[in-house]
Write an enzyme that holds these catalytic residues in place. Structure first.
Site, PDB file in Angstrom:
ATOM      1  N   SER A   1      -2.993   1.723  -4.232  1.00 21.99           N
ATOM      2  CA  SER A   1      -3.344   2.920  -3.484  1.00 21.99           C
ATOM      3  C   SER A   1      -4.797   3.302  -3.736  1.00 21.99           C
ATOM      4  O   SER A   1      -5.355   3.039  -4.797  1.00 21.99           O
ATOM      5  CB  SER A   1      -2.420   4.079  -3.873  1.00 21.99           C
ATOM      6  OG  SER A   1      -2.485   5.088  -2.886  1.00 21.99           O
ATOM      7  N   THR A   2      -5.385   3.938  -2.716  1.00 18.21           N
ATOM      8  CA  THR A   2      -6.780   4.366  -2.776  1.00 18.21           C
ATOM      9  C   THR A   2      -6.836   5.790  -3.336  1.00 18.21           C
ATOM     10  O   THR A   2      -6.342   6.707  -2.674  1.00 18.21           O
ATOM     11  CB  THR A   2      -7.396   4.386  -1.344  1.00 18.21           C
ATOM     12  OG1 THR A   2      -6.857   3.299  -0.593  1.00 18.21           O
ATOM     13  CG2 THR A   2      -8.900   4.329  -1.380  1.00 18.21           C
ATOM     14  N   PRO A   3      -7.426   5.997  -4.513  1.00 22.09           N
ATOM     15  CA  PRO A   3      -7.511   7.367  -5.048  1.00 22.09           C
ATOM     16  C   PRO A   3      -8.223   8.272  -4.048  1.00 22.09           C
ATOM     17  O   PRO A   3      -9.267   7.902  -3.510  1.00 22.09           O
ATOM     18  CB  PRO A   3      -8.339   7.196  -6.330  1.00 22.09           C
ATOM     19  CG  PRO A   3      -8.188   5.762  -6.701  1.00 22.09           C
ATOM     20  CD  PRO A   3      -8.036   5.015  -5.406  1.00 22.09           C
ATOM     21  N   ARG A   4      -7.602   9.423  -3.771  1.00 20.21           N
ATOM     22  CA  ARG A   4      -8.122  10.281  -2.703  1.00 20.21           C
ATOM     23  C   ARG A   4      -8.255  11.718  -3.209  1.00 20.21           C
ATOM     24  O   ARG A   4      -7.384  12.222  -3.897  1.00 20.21           O
ATOM     25  CB  ARG A   4      -7.154  10.212  -1.509  1.00 20.21           C
ATOM     26  CG  ARG A   4      -7.679  10.713  -0.209  1.00 20.21           C
ATOM     27  CD  ARG A   4      -6.947  10.064   0.982  1.00 20.21           C
ATOM     28  NE  ARG A   4      -5.573   9.719   0.747  1.00 20.21           N
ATOM     29  CZ  ARG A   4      -4.534  10.529   1.026  1.00 20.21           C
ATOM     30  NH1 ARG A   4      -4.728  11.713   1.569  1.00 20.21           N
ATOM     31  NH2 ARG A   4      -3.316  10.123   0.773  1.00 20.21           N
TER      32      ARG A   4
ATOM     33  N   ASP B   1     -11.634   1.192  -0.830  1.00 17.87           N
ATOM     34  CA  ASP B   1     -11.674   1.161   0.635  1.00 17.87           C
ATOM     35  C   ASP B   1     -13.088   0.772   1.058  1.00 17.87           C
ATOM     36  O   ASP B   1     -14.055   1.455   0.691  1.00 17.87           O
ATOM     37  CB  ASP B   1     -11.284   2.545   1.180  1.00 17.87           C
ATOM     38  CG  ASP B   1     -11.159   2.542   2.700  1.00 17.87           C
ATOM     39  OD1 ASP B   1     -11.906   1.797   3.363  1.00 17.87           O
ATOM     40  OD2 ASP B   1     -10.326   3.309   3.210  1.00 17.87           O
TER      41      ASP B   1
ATOM     42  N   GLU C   1      -9.318 -11.336   6.640  1.00 16.64           N
ATOM     43  CA  GLU C   1      -8.293 -10.824   7.570  1.00 16.64           C
ATOM     44  C   GLU C   1      -8.754 -11.067   8.998  1.00 16.64           C
ATOM     45  O   GLU C   1      -7.954 -11.182   9.914  1.00 16.64           O
ATOM     46  CB  GLU C   1      -8.134  -9.310   7.383  1.00 16.64           C
ATOM     47  CG  GLU C   1      -7.132  -8.906   6.349  1.00 16.64           C
ATOM     48  CD  GLU C   1      -6.933  -7.397   6.361  1.00 16.64           C
ATOM     49  OE1 GLU C   1      -7.738  -6.695   5.728  1.00 16.64           O
ATOM     50  OE2 GLU C   1      -5.986  -6.935   7.001  1.00 16.64           O
TER      51      GLU C   1
ATOM     52  N   HIS D   1      -2.501   9.954   6.110  1.00 14.05           N
ATOM     53  CA  HIS D   1      -3.267  10.639   5.062  1.00 14.05           C
ATOM     54  C   HIS D   1      -3.291  12.155   5.283  1.00 14.05           C
ATOM     55  O   HIS D   1      -3.502  12.912   4.348  1.00 14.05           O
ATOM     56  CB  HIS D   1      -4.695  10.080   4.989  1.00 14.05           C
ATOM     57  CG  HIS D   1      -4.753   8.737   4.306  1.00 14.05           C
ATOM     58  ND1 HIS D   1      -5.799   7.867   4.451  1.00 14.05           N
ATOM     59  CD2 HIS D   1      -3.879   8.131   3.449  1.00 14.05           C
ATOM     60  CE1 HIS D   1      -5.568   6.783   3.728  1.00 14.05           C
ATOM     61  NE2 HIS D   1      -4.418   6.920   3.110  1.00 14.05           N
TER      62      HIS D   1
ATOM     63  N   HIS E   1       0.867  -1.187   0.000  1.00 10.29           N
ATOM     64  CA  HIS E   1       0.000   0.000   0.000  1.00 10.29           C
ATOM     65  C   HIS E   1       0.900   1.232   0.000  1.00 10.29           C
ATOM     66  O   HIS E   1       1.773   1.360   0.874  1.00 10.29           O
ATOM     67  CB  HIS E   1      -0.881   0.026   1.250  1.00 10.29           C
ATOM     68  CG  HIS E   1      -1.784  -1.160   1.371  1.00 10.29           C
ATOM     69  ND1 HIS E   1      -3.071  -1.160   0.867  1.00 10.29           N
ATOM     70  CD2 HIS E   1      -1.601  -2.385   1.932  1.00 10.29           C
ATOM     71  CE1 HIS E   1      -3.630  -2.336   1.134  1.00 10.29           C
ATOM     72  NE2 HIS E   1      -2.768  -3.092   1.774  1.00 10.29           N
TER      73      HIS E   1
HETATM   74  P1  IMP Z   1      -3.246   4.055   0.483  1.00  2.87           P
HETATM   75  O1  IMP Z   1      -4.343   3.272  -0.175  1.00  2.87           O
HETATM   76  O2  IMP Z   1      -2.048   4.268  -0.398  1.00  2.87           O
HETATM   77  O3  IMP Z   1      -3.761   5.335   1.083  1.00  2.87           O
HETATM   78  O4  IMP Z   1      -2.661   3.148   1.679  1.00  2.87           O
HETATM   79  C1  IMP Z   1      -3.215   3.094   2.977  1.00  2.87           C
HETATM   80  C2  IMP Z   1      -4.532   2.337   2.960  1.00  2.87           C
HETATM   81  O5  IMP Z   1      -4.302   0.959   2.638  1.00  2.87           O
HETATM   82  C3  IMP Z   1      -5.231   2.281   4.313  1.00  2.87           C
HETATM   83  O6  IMP Z   1      -6.015   3.421   4.549  1.00  2.87           O
HETATM   84  C4  IMP Z   1      -6.085   1.024   4.189  1.00  2.87           C
HETATM   85  O7  IMP Z   1      -7.284   1.294   3.503  1.00  2.87           O
HETATM   86  C5  IMP Z   1      -5.242   0.137   3.304  1.00  2.87           C
HETATM   87  N1  IMP Z   1      -4.501  -0.865   4.086  1.00  2.87           N
HETATM   88  C6  IMP Z   1      -3.197  -0.864   4.409  1.00  2.87           C
HETATM   89  N2  IMP Z   1      -2.889  -1.973   5.107  1.00  2.87           N
HETATM   90  C7  IMP Z   1      -4.018  -2.686   5.215  1.00  2.87           C
HETATM   91  C8  IMP Z   1      -4.329  -3.943   5.814  1.00  2.87           C
HETATM   92  O8  IMP Z   1      -3.508  -4.656   6.408  1.00  2.87           O
HETATM   93  N3  IMP Z   1      -5.629  -4.335   5.727  1.00  2.87           N
HETATM   94  C9  IMP Z   1      -6.585  -3.617   5.088  1.00  2.87           C
HETATM   95  N4  IMP Z   1      -6.319  -2.447   4.501  1.00  2.87           N
HETATM   96  C10 IMP Z   1      -5.046  -1.982   4.568  1.00  2.87           C
HETATM   97 ZN    ZN Z   2      -2.867  -4.939   2.766  1.00  2.41          ZN
END
Ligand code: IMP
Ligand code: ZN
Length: 336
Positions: A86-89, A128, A191, A54, A7
Site C-alpha cells: 500500500s502507498t502511505p497516504r 507511486d 506493464e 481513495h 494492493h
Molecule cells: P494503495 O496503494 O493501497 O492505495 O492501492 C491502490 C494503488 O495501487 C493505486 O493507486 C496504484 O498506485 C497502485 N496499483 C494498483 N494496481 C496497479 C497496477 O496494476 N499497476 C500499477 N499500479 C497499481
Molecule cells: Zn499491481
C-alpha cells in the site's frame, strides 16, 4: 496458496465498500468501484477507479477496517501467506498522516493475528510513480523505520502507479537506498512497452517483478530484457484478470504467463486488485488451469515454488514448505 501482489485499496470487497460508503460523504452508494466479470477497461479507467476508492479511505478507521477485512477475505480464500502492499497516504482534513496510515494497517495485522485466521501477513510500502523522488525516499525511510518497530512485518518496497507517468529510472537511488537498508524490492516493470527504462532498472536486480507484461519481444520488449530477467532468475508476479480487464493483454491465451512458464521461469500467480477486478486468488489459479491446461498437481507445484520468492525469512519459508508437503502427501498419496 500465497498472495504476493495485492494492493490494499484495490483489494476492497463489495461488502466492505458498502460499509465505507455508508460512513462518509463522497462517492454515493451506487458509484461503481469495481469492474464486472468479463468487462474490459483502459488503464486510465483503472487509475480513475483508484482515485475514487481513495476518496473513501481517508481516515485511519477506514484504513484499519479495510485492512482487517482484506486479510480475513484472503484467509477465507485459503491464502496462508499474504504480502499486502500500500502507498502511505496523508489526508490533512482527517488528520491522517503517513505514519498513522501505516500504523492502522499494522494494527489490523496484529489484531488479525489474535483471531487465529491461519494466515501470515507482511506489508510492502508502495512508491507511486506520480509522486516523485522526494516522496519515494521518504517511503523508503518509513519502510526501514517500521520494519524495525513492527517486528519485521514491513518487508519491502514496491514501485507502482500509472506506468505511463514519469520515468521509473528516477527512482533508482531510492531502490538502492532500500536495498542498502535490507528491504526487498517488488517493482511493477514493463506493464507497458518501456525497454530503456526497464533495462536500466533491471541493473539493480529487483527481488520480484510485478506483471512484466511487455518484457518479451512479441509484446514490445526485447531479447535483452528477457535475457536479463532469465539470467537473474527474477520471479514474476502474474495477474491474469487484472491484465485482461486493463487491456494490457488482449486475452488470457496471450498472457505473458504462457511465455515465462514455458521457459520454466519463476512465476507467481497473484490477484493485483481483487476488489477492483472482482476476483479471488482461487479464481486466478482456476483461470490459469483452464487457459493453460494445468492440472491440480501442476498448480500445487507452482504454489509450492512460490514459497521461495516470499520476502519473509527462512524460518517462515521452511514452515510453509513443511505444511505444503504435508498437504501434498494427503492430496496426492503415493500408491504402490
Ligand atoms: P494503495 O496503494 O493501497 O492505495 O492501492 C491502490 C494503488 O495501487 C493505486 O493507486 C496504484 O498506485 C497502485 N496499483 C494498483 N494496481 C496497479 C497496477 O496494476 N499497476 C500499477 N499500479 C497499481
Ligand atoms: Zn499491481
Amino acid at each position: 496458496m500465497q498472495e504476493l501482489h495485492a494492493h490494499l485499496n484495490g483489494s476492497i470487497s463489495e461488502e466492505t465498500m458498502r460499509k465505507l460508503l455508508s460512513r462518509r460523504n463522497g462517492p454515493t452508494a451506487d458509484t461503481k468501484m469495481m469492474f464486472d466479470k468479463g468487462q474490459t477497461a483502459t488503464l486510465e479507467d483503472c487509475f480513475n477507479m483508484f482515485k475514487l476508492i481513495h476518496q473513501v479511505t481517508v481516515d485511519t478507521e477506514s484504513v484499519y477496517m479495510v485492512a482487517c477485512d482484506v486479510i480475513r477475505e484472503f484467509a477465507a480464500d485459503n491464502v496462508k501467506y499474504l504480502e499486502l502492499r500500500s502507498t502511505p497516504r496523508e489526508v490533512v482534513a482527517t488528520g491522517m498522516t503517513k505514519e498513522k496510515y501505516i500504523e492502522a494497517i499494522l494494527q489490523a495485522m496484529k489484531d488479525c493475528e489474535k483471531e487465529n485466521l491461519d494466515i501470515i501477513v507482511k506489508l510492502i510500502l508502495a512508491i507511486d510513480r506520480r509522486n516523485g523522488v522526494k516522496v519515494a525516499m521518504e517511503t523508503v525511510n518509513l519502510a526501514a523505520k517500521y520494519r524495525e518497530s513492527s517486528a519485521g512485518r514491513v518487508v519491502g518496497i514496491d514501485l507502482s502507479g500509472d506506468p505511463k507517468v514519469g520515468d521509473g529510472c528516477d527512482f533508482i537511488p531510492a531502490f538502492q537506498a532500500a536495498k542498502a537498508k535490507g528491504l526487498k524490492l517488488a517493482l511493477h516493470l514493463a506493464e507497458v512497452p518501456a525497454v530503456e527504462e526497464t533495462k536500466e532498472i533491471l541493473q539493480i536486480v529487483p527481488d520480484r517483478i510485478g506483471h512484466g507484461t511487455c518484457l518479451h519481444t512479441e509484446a514490445g520488449g526485447s531479447q535483452d530484457l528477457v535475457d536479463l530477467v532469465t539470467h537473474h532468475q527474477i520471479p514474476i508476479e502474474l495477474c491474469l484478470t487484472s491484465n485482461v480487464i486493463g487491456q494490457t493483454v488482449p486475452h488470457f491465451d496471450n498472457h505473458q504467463f504462457k511465455f515465462w512458464y514455458a521457459k520454466n521461469h519463476p512465476c507467481v500467480i497473484c490477484t493485483d486488485d481483487k476488489g477492483v477486478f472482482n476476483t479471488t486468488l482461487s479464481n486466478e489459479y482456476s483461470i490459469a488451469s483452464r487457459t493453460f491446461s494445468l492440472d491440480e498437481r501442476t498448480l500445487y507445484q507452482l504454489s509450492l515454488q512460490s514459497i521461495q520468492y516470499i520476502f519473509a525469512d527462512d524460518s517462515v519459508k521452511a514452515d510453509l514448505k513443511s505444511r505444503w508437503k504435508t498437504w501434498e502427501a494427503e492430496r496426492f498419496p503415493i500408491t504402490t
